[in-house]
Write a protein that holds these residues in place. Sequence first.
Motif, short mmCIF file in Angstrom:
data_model
loop_
_atom_site.label_atom_id
_atom_site.label_comp_id
_atom_site.label_asym_id
_atom_site.label_seq_id
_atom_site.Cartn_x
_atom_site.Cartn_y
_atom_site.Cartn_z
N ALA A 35 -9.92 8.04 1.37
CA ALA A 35 -11.08 7.27 0.90
C ALA A 35 -12.38 7.92 1.36
CB ALA A 35 -10.98 5.83 1.40
N ASP A 36 -12.38 8.52 2.56
CA ASP A 36 -13.56 9.26 3.00
C ASP A 36 -13.92 10.36 2.01
OD1 ASP A 36 -13.89 7.74 5.25
OD2 ASP A 36 -13.07 9.20 6.65
N ALA B 119 -5.35 14.71 -0.89
CA ALA B 119 -4.18 13.83 -0.76
C ALA B 119 -2.97 14.62 -0.27
CB ALA B 119 -3.89 13.16 -2.09
N SER B 120 -2.76 15.81 -0.82
CA SER B 120 -1.63 16.63 -0.42
C SER B 120 -1.69 17.00 1.05
CB SER B 120 -1.56 17.88 -1.29
OG SER B 120 -0.49 18.71 -0.93
N ALA B 121 -2.89 17.27 1.54
CA ALA B 121 -3.05 17.62 2.96
C ALA B 121 -2.81 16.43 3.88
CB ALA B 121 -4.44 18.19 3.19
N LEU B 122 -2.85 15.22 3.35
CA LEU B 122 -2.71 14.00 4.17
C LEU B 122 -1.33 13.36 4.04
CD1 LEU B 122 -6.18 12.41 3.34
CD2 LEU B 122 -5.49 13.41 5.53
N GLY B 123 -0.37 14.06 3.43
CA GLY B 123 0.96 13.49 3.27
C GLY B 123 1.07 12.52 2.11
N ASP C 231 -26.43 5.75 -0.62
CA ASP C 231 -26.94 6.45 -1.80
C ASP C 231 -26.00 6.33 -2.99
OD1 ASP C 231 -29.06 7.16 -0.31
OD2 ASP C 231 -28.50 9.26 -0.04
N ARG C 232 -24.75 5.97 -2.78
CA ARG C 232 -23.78 5.88 -3.88
C ARG C 232 -22.81 4.75 -3.59
NH1 ARG C 232 -19.85 10.73 -4.28
NH2 ARG C 232 -18.53 9.09 -5.09
N PRO C 233 -22.19 4.17 -4.63
CA PRO C 233 -21.20 3.11 -4.39
C PRO C 233 -20.01 3.65 -3.61
CG PRO C 233 -21.88 3.17 -6.69
CD PRO C 233 -22.42 4.40 -6.06
N LEU C 234 -19.31 2.75 -2.94
CA LEU C 234 -18.21 3.16 -2.06
C LEU C 234 -16.90 2.57 -2.53
CD1 LEU C 234 -19.96 2.54 1.38
CD2 LEU C 234 -19.70 4.72 0.20
N LEU C 235 -15.85 3.36 -2.45
CA LEU C 235 -14.49 2.86 -2.64
C LEU C 235 -14.12 2.03 -1.41
CD1 LEU C 235 -11.37 4.75 -3.91
CD2 LEU C 235 -11.26 3.49 -1.76
N GLU C 236 -13.77 0.77 -1.61
CA GLU C 236 -13.37 -0.11 -0.52
C GLU C 236 -12.15 -0.90 -0.96
OE1 GLU C 236 -17.35 -1.19 1.96
OE2 GLU C 236 -17.20 -2.12 -0.01
N ALA C 237 -11.28 -1.23 -0.02
CA ALA C 237 -10.05 -1.93 -0.36
C ALA C 237 -9.54 -2.71 0.85
CB ALA C 237 -8.97 -0.95 -0.83
N TYR C 238 -8.96 -3.87 0.56
CA TYR C 238 -8.30 -4.64 1.60
C TYR C 238 -6.96 -3.97 1.96
CZ TYR C 238 -11.45 -8.62 0.90
OH TYR C 238 -12.55 -9.44 0.84
N PHE C 239 -6.50 -4.21 3.18
CA PHE C 239 -5.17 -3.79 3.59
C PHE C 239 -4.31 -5.05 3.65
CE2 PHE C 239 -6.55 0.20 6.15
CZ PHE C 239 -6.92 0.80 4.96
N GLY C 240 -3.27 -5.10 2.82
CA GLY C 240 -2.43 -6.29 2.83
C GLY C 240 -1.66 -6.46 1.56
N LYS C 241 -1.59 -7.68 1.09
CA LYS C 241 -0.76 -8.05 -0.06
C LYS C 241 -1.25 -7.38 -1.33
CE LYS C 241 1.06 -12.13 -2.46
NZ LYS C 241 1.03 -13.61 -2.56
#
Length: 579
Positions: A262-263, A438-442, A375-385
């Motif tokens: 996400a970063d 993504a590939s570098a992070l498993g 300066d720009r919108p952010l991808l944000e997400a809950y952790f859970g269901k």
Amino acid sequence: MDEGPQHADDMLGRLEAGEHDHDAEWAQDWTMGVDWKSLTFPAVLPLTIDRGESARETRTQYFVLVDEKEVALHNLVSLRLALGFQLVQEDVHAKQSYTLSMGDTVHVIRDFPKDDQLEVCIFSSNVLPPACPFEYSYRFRAPDGPVFESSRCRFELNRPDSLSWSNVDNSYLCYGSSSKETAPLVPWELVARLHLEETEKEAWHSRYLREVAECRFWRSRFFLLPAIHAATKRISEGCSHCDIYRAEGTSPFEWESFVRFADTVNSIRRSSARSRSSTANRRPAHKERLSVEAGDDALLSALWDAVGFPLTGAGTCLISYEAVQWLREHVDDADPLELLQRWVSETRLRLVSCPSATGFRHGYFVYGTEPRAPDRPLLEAYFGKPSDQLRVLEFPEGTFLLHSHCFSPPSAFELQLCWLSADSALINDMLQGWARRASALGLHLVPVPCAPFLWPGQSDPLRGPLRIPLSFPAEKAFLVASLAKFGFVCDSGQNEDHLVHVTGAAFVHVSGELLWWWNFMLGRRWRSSNTGDDAMWDRLLADVRAFFHDDAGRLHEAWSTWSGASRDVLAHMSSTLHL
């Protein structure tokens, strides 16, 4: 070769004297003294410069090459081309007028330079052609299908004059801008899935135009999946059975890996020391453990020192998940969620994307100390269901990203790009960068169809499902658990009947029988050791069919083991209730 520089000086002197290139006759032995190594090795130039033009110099010594009105004219033409119009070939020098047609509908777009206006003239026929829908039936045997099945397709006219072109054009010209009078343009069928803040709902829906949403959007849909390389490799090498993913110790998505991914999407740059260290290994500068008795100021200071990072436009920020983890590991006798909720209520912490939010949000949410927007919108997400809702972000050049509202391992995390007109090279570079990260992070990022679960009769036979019958009726929970051993996880929604393989190669719907779809979006460009190859996928399908056909009694054995474990769980719950 030694005479090269002298010849170059002679040529420069002749040019200064007014002699032109065509006056000089080229000779075979005439060289210019070129250092060929400089052409084969790239030069490394500095990325920054300490000299820049002042505002006065910019106004007086420079002129603008790009006319915004000309860009708007080209955007309106591009929109119609994307919707199926054709450009009528006329005088190539008439750059201020374009004629486009689709059937008996003609659009003429003109530019009036003196009036600083654009005019769109729409011509429609007075006599509507008959609809005359045509249906065609045929039988087709799809790849891996056992029999020929009946299929049907329907042909009918597409009428472009059904759109409100005035609304479409005005919204499209504001699309991708910073104007607050426009809402994100996403396909109409996705509007019901959008997750909006309470303060946004009324204003957003009042600005949203269904006519615009019904345009033909370009869309790319992706799933972020766990990379289970070991089990996939064993199957590719010829393992006899494919139900080995759980036996291989499959782990769900790593929370830390998602935070780092996400970063990347949010273009957040951290210091090298912090990017190399995981959340679990971070320690406060003073080394000793803390207590709630130290006070809020001391705890917040240590927290910012440990997990804080600069975000352009919003100051120093932190991620809510990392804050919870750090407090849990470094502060004694404290409930991290309760402590963070109190700081949010006291406005010591503010949600960057919605400063008025009063509740603390656990997951990937960016918090700061001041109500300043980034300066720009952010991808944000809950952790859970898991949730079927999507969040929408506006990206550069009028591209919108829709992503899952919740991140819930081991379910897939959905990312969907929508645009009407955008730079394809820019989008490709952005997606490839995400895939490499993504590939570098498993993890791994794979393209998937926008509608992967197409029922029989609702699609062409090439995208229709393959039926996998069961040797005996079984509970849905047992079928899902059995498919998990083959590497299937839930897709991005709340529907547990819809599964996707961790390689991204196939989808399965669980019902009285199993329906199997191949992912034909997974071309060679996106394949890797995490996705497997054609031979591995064929081996997987063959073994799934053999398992649920009860070859060698495998299905009965798995049922006995699963039903016995279920009875043990129920007995334990019953005894607990009696106690």
